[in-house]
Scaffold this motif. Sequence first.
Motif, PDB file in Angstrom:
ATOM      1  N   ARG A   1       0.852  -1.187   0.000  1.00 19.76           N
ATOM      2  CA  ARG A   1       0.000   0.000   0.000  1.00 19.76           C
ATOM      3  C   ARG A   1       0.891   1.241   0.000  1.00 19.76           C
ATOM      4  NH1 ARG A   1      -5.568  -0.496   3.180  1.00 19.76           N
ATOM      5  NH2 ARG A   1      -6.103   0.730   1.347  1.00 19.76           N
ATOM      6  N   GLY A   2       0.556   2.189  -0.850  1.00 15.22           N
ATOM      7  CA  GLY A   2       1.368   3.382  -1.000  1.00 15.22           C
ATOM      8  C   GLY A   2       2.396   3.288  -2.099  1.00 15.22           C
ATOM      9  N   TYR A   3       2.505   2.101  -2.722  1.00 11.28           N
ATOM     10  CA  TYR A   3       3.485   1.944  -3.797  1.00 11.28           C
ATOM     11  C   TYR A   3       3.282   2.932  -4.943  1.00 11.28           C
ATOM     12  CZ  TYR A   3       5.617   0.062  -8.033  1.00 11.28           C
ATOM     13  OH  TYR A   3       6.293  -0.060  -9.218  1.00 11.28           O
ATOM     14  N   PRO A   4       2.048   3.169  -5.427  1.00 13.44           N
ATOM     15  CA  PRO A   4       1.908   4.121  -6.540  1.00 13.44           C
ATOM     16  C   PRO A   4       2.481   5.500  -6.226  1.00 13.44           C
ATOM     17  CG  PRO A   4      -0.094   2.835  -6.297  1.00 13.44           C
ATOM     18  CD  PRO A   4       0.766   2.525  -5.105  1.00 13.44           C
ATOM     19  N   GLU A   5       2.257   5.992  -4.991  1.00  8.37           N
ATOM     20  CA  GLU A   5       2.804   7.304  -4.638  1.00  8.37           C
ATOM     21  C   GLU A   5       4.319   7.238  -4.528  1.00  8.37           C
ATOM     22  OE1 GLU A   5       2.607  10.725  -1.131  1.00  8.37           O
ATOM     23  OE2 GLU A   5       1.057   9.174  -1.208  1.00  8.37           O
TER      24      GLU A   5
END
Length: 442
Positions: free
Chosen positions: A398-402
């Motif tokens: 979670r948070g990988y795209p950012e």
Amino acid sequence: MRHDNTPTPPARIPRRGLLAAAAALPAAALLPGCSEDRRRRTSGGRITLRFQSLAWQQDSLKVNKQLVAEWNRQHPTVQVQYVQGAWPTVHDQLLTSFEGGEAPDIIHDATDDLADFAYGGDLADLTALLPPRLRRDIPQQSWETAAFDGRIHGVPFLQEPRVLIANRATLHRSRVRIPTPENPWTWEEFAEVAQRLTHGPDHGVAWPLKEPVSATLNLALSTGGRMFHRRPDGTVEVRFDAVDQVVPRTIHDQVNVDRSASRTTLGMGGSDTLPGFFAGRYAMVPLGFSYRQQIVQQAPKGFDWTVLPAPKGTALDQGVSPQTLSIAEDCPHKEAAMAFIDFLLRPPNMVRLALGDWLLPTGQEALRDPALRVARYDWATGTALAGSLRSAPAQSVRGYPEWKDKVATPGLQEYYSGAIDLDTLRKRLVRDGNLVLARYQR
């Protein structure tokens, strides 16, 4: 996959379900038929399922539509409506449709796009719905790509290894050893070969790294790199250890030290490099396996090319994000939707889908089909790599795209161009990266 001591999150009502229910309350009295329409069942009792496909190549479109028509002929009481989607816009489109309660029943996507929807309760847990045949046919390493918190939210069915597309005549003239899946180049040998293939303005390799993060992370699996590490409490931290640095350092040195890689291609996409490849400006291009179709269509007559395995470190492993078929949590006919998915992914049909997209099927029986093991267009090289494909390191983070957009992409682009050194890159990826991930793990 879930660690044994990771706490199970509490059950929740999907956010789109709350929004759709709230919006429907005042309308229910005015539109008595809307509830029945929302269940997508006709007055005659026939179920209609909407299948959103992202197929875009001509052959792939044809196969997908043929298979939907075949299903509909064989199943008059469960009809499937083909809906066309698009890869560039699918995430935002699905987000909007989930929020509005209008998502397709059966969803074509890829594992690296599923995390937000899986954790958000938008996609059904398929674990108990999967037919035993399908569960057995697709290997565990592929199922792991679509598992979030131990639950399967997509059926992985097509996958794409990264390979080296090479000018065969140039290789033979240079008398370099030709690698095979059984005996690939090491990263050190690959660097040496690229130098030998560099002559004057012509480079040994072109790295199209407009989107550098996926290529870097997935190829780093071959050297044991993962970059994302899950702690005992289930949270994730970023590290940039020596094993993570081998691939990016190789690319950096090819561009900035050896000059064996073209600097101008760093900002290109894969297709942008093909004219220069055909013109002999570079001997090798690391690309996805499906680029063979574009080469077949666009290469000048007589151009001699071949597919080589990507280099290896301690192993030939590389990360992949397979294409998937999922079911919306709001779909009221999940068993029927899974029956359609099972039909699409019968081994002969999976072979047809793979050939249409120039990709590899995940199914073991389909992989054994002679049509995918021919020498023509180097299909056999690709199928020989299937066993080395693993879940991409960032699949469930979670948070990988950012992290990718704000930290890793600019950091890697600057490092590959020579604007920053390896230590500066490490500090950015780790320090700034962990600050980003921390916001998603509170």
